[in-house]
Design a protein around this motif. Sequence first.
Motif, mmCIF file in Angstrom:
data_model
loop_
_atom_site.group_PDB
_atom_site.id
_atom_site.type_symbol
_atom_site.label_atom_id
_atom_site.label_comp_id
_atom_site.label_asym_id
_atom_site.label_seq_id
_atom_site.Cartn_x
_atom_site.Cartn_y
_atom_site.Cartn_z
ATOM 1 N N THR A 41 4.537 50.733 102.768
ATOM 2 C CA THR A 41 5.060 52.134 103.227
ATOM 3 C C THR A 41 4.032 53.000 103.295
ATOM 4 O O THR A 41 2.913 52.703 103.103
ATOM 5 N N TYR A 42 4.456 54.446 103.756
ATOM 6 C CA TYR A 42 3.711 55.174 104.430
ATOM 7 C C TYR A 42 4.061 56.428 103.672
ATOM 8 O O TYR A 42 5.153 56.944 103.616
ATOM 9 N N SER A 43 2.988 57.276 103.204
ATOM 10 C CA SER A 43 3.234 58.777 103.044
ATOM 11 C C SER A 43 2.289 59.651 103.396
ATOM 12 O O SER A 43 1.101 59.458 103.403
ATOM 13 N N GLY A 101 10.435 59.905 109.093
ATOM 14 C CA GLY A 101 10.173 60.431 107.416
ATOM 15 C C GLY A 101 10.936 61.305 107.097
ATOM 16 O O GLY A 101 11.865 61.980 107.921
ATOM 17 N N ASP A 102 11.278 61.838 105.913
ATOM 18 C CA ASP A 102 11.833 62.826 105.115
ATOM 19 C C ASP A 102 11.310 63.970 105.568
ATOM 20 O O ASP A 102 10.154 64.189 105.704
ATOM 21 N N LEU A 103 12.141 64.860 105.791
ATOM 22 C CA LEU A 103 11.685 66.265 106.185
ATOM 23 C C LEU A 103 11.461 67.174 104.828
ATOM 24 O O LEU A 103 12.432 67.100 103.982
ATOM 25 N N CYS A 134 17.489 51.159 109.758
ATOM 26 C CA CYS A 134 18.905 51.525 110.042
ATOM 27 C C CYS A 134 19.554 51.763 108.595
ATOM 28 O O CYS A 134 19.140 51.579 107.553
ATOM 29 N N TYR A 135 20.775 52.277 108.610
ATOM 30 C CA TYR A 135 21.522 52.660 107.603
ATOM 31 C C TYR A 135 22.932 52.470 107.073
ATOM 32 O O TYR A 135 23.697 52.807 108.042
ATOM 33 N N PRO A 136 23.096 51.219 106.499
ATOM 34 C CA PRO A 136 24.425 50.812 106.370
ATOM 35 C C PRO A 136 25.509 51.666 105.898
ATOM 36 O O PRO A 136 26.695 51.436 106.121
ATOM 37 N N MET A 154 19.661 52.894 120.939
ATOM 38 C CA MET A 154 18.644 53.654 121.524
ATOM 39 C C MET A 154 17.428 52.710 121.074
ATOM 40 O O MET A 154 16.440 52.719 121.912
ATOM 41 N N LYS A 155 17.229 52.533 119.683
ATOM 42 C CA LYS A 155 15.942 52.131 119.329
ATOM 43 C C LYS A 155 16.034 50.855 119.725
ATOM 44 O O LYS A 155 14.752 50.493 120.188
ATOM 45 N N ASN A 156 16.988 50.082 119.646
ATOM 46 C CA ASN A 156 17.117 48.754 120.338
ATOM 47 C C ASN A 156 16.480 48.689 121.674
ATOM 48 O O ASN A 156 15.782 47.658 122.248
#
Length: 277
Positions: A41-43, A101-103, A134-136, A154-156
């Motif tokens: 992960t990245y922060s 990333g989360d805002l 992606c978000y189930p 779009m990402k695909n």
Amino acid sequence: MSKNLDFSLEIFPPKISDGIEKIYGCLVGMSKVAPDFISVTYSAGQAKKGLTTEVCQYLQNTYGIPAVAHLTCAGQTRESINLSLEEMKKAGIKSILALRGDLTAEKKVNDLVHATDLIEQINAFGEFDIYGACYPEGHVESPSFDRDIQVMKMKNDLGVKTFLSQLFFDNKDFLHMRDMATAAGVTATLSAGIMPITSAKQIVRMVQLSGARIPSKAAKMLSKYENNEVALCKAGLDYAVRQIRGLVREGVKSIHLYTMNNIHTAEYVRAGIEDLI
Ligand code: FAD
């Protein structure tokens, strides 16, 4: 049941101030689990910035395990992203999970608004295989689930070959997303993100962060073992193994395990699905 399930792990790196040595023990343990890859992960926040690139490089050079480096674009400029990409290239990293990333107050959108903008910049740079999120259960900011599916498409179409999913506890949510994405023409691999419930405190925090729904079966388990952390951990790991086995029965071919750097979690789940890998 089908064999050849792809099985990958997610870990988080130590902070810069702690040094990479802090994670050596964890990396030895994770390498023995022999995953197809490990994502790190990245922060972006200055105080929280971790050693994502260094850990990826170490995993590849020491254990020969392919690494996927997470990278977020919120709060970054095109220039700072290019510097990160240069660093990753030098470190021998071949794959990036491209995220917005989360805002937060510190991390507002800057040059790049969406993950799709980051994907375009990585494409322009060349060199990397690109993964996407992606978000189930849908992304919290999305006006509709259909919008999320359009974003996946779009990402695909921008070249994402693999999607790693947000954690979820009800397989129906992942399978619904898969069916919708397939119908929309998404051809990338959809890897199911599984996070075992290993403590009540951890799951409250994760549900707050991800917005994941706790289905009644999992809620019952949580209340049954609310005063017994050891039993809850075992039940949570068994739940995750059953979840994966259920997904594989439905044709899912790729699992991404959120380990929270817990070697026991990775070992236990791997042992529970060994016959499928
Ligand atoms: P986006 O794809 O940009 O989506 C954000 C919102 O914008 C969605 O509502 C989407 O529908 C919409 N959207 C996207 N593209 C467009 C477009 N072109 N036009 C219009 N609307 C659009 N966060 C971290 O800080 N570090 C991590 O290491 C990290 N790892 C993660 C790993 C996984 C597997 C997942 C699922 C999430 C991870 N996150 C991480 C959290 C992630 O940063 C957040 O969920 C964030 O809010 C959204 O990131 P994204 O890449 O999905 O954004």
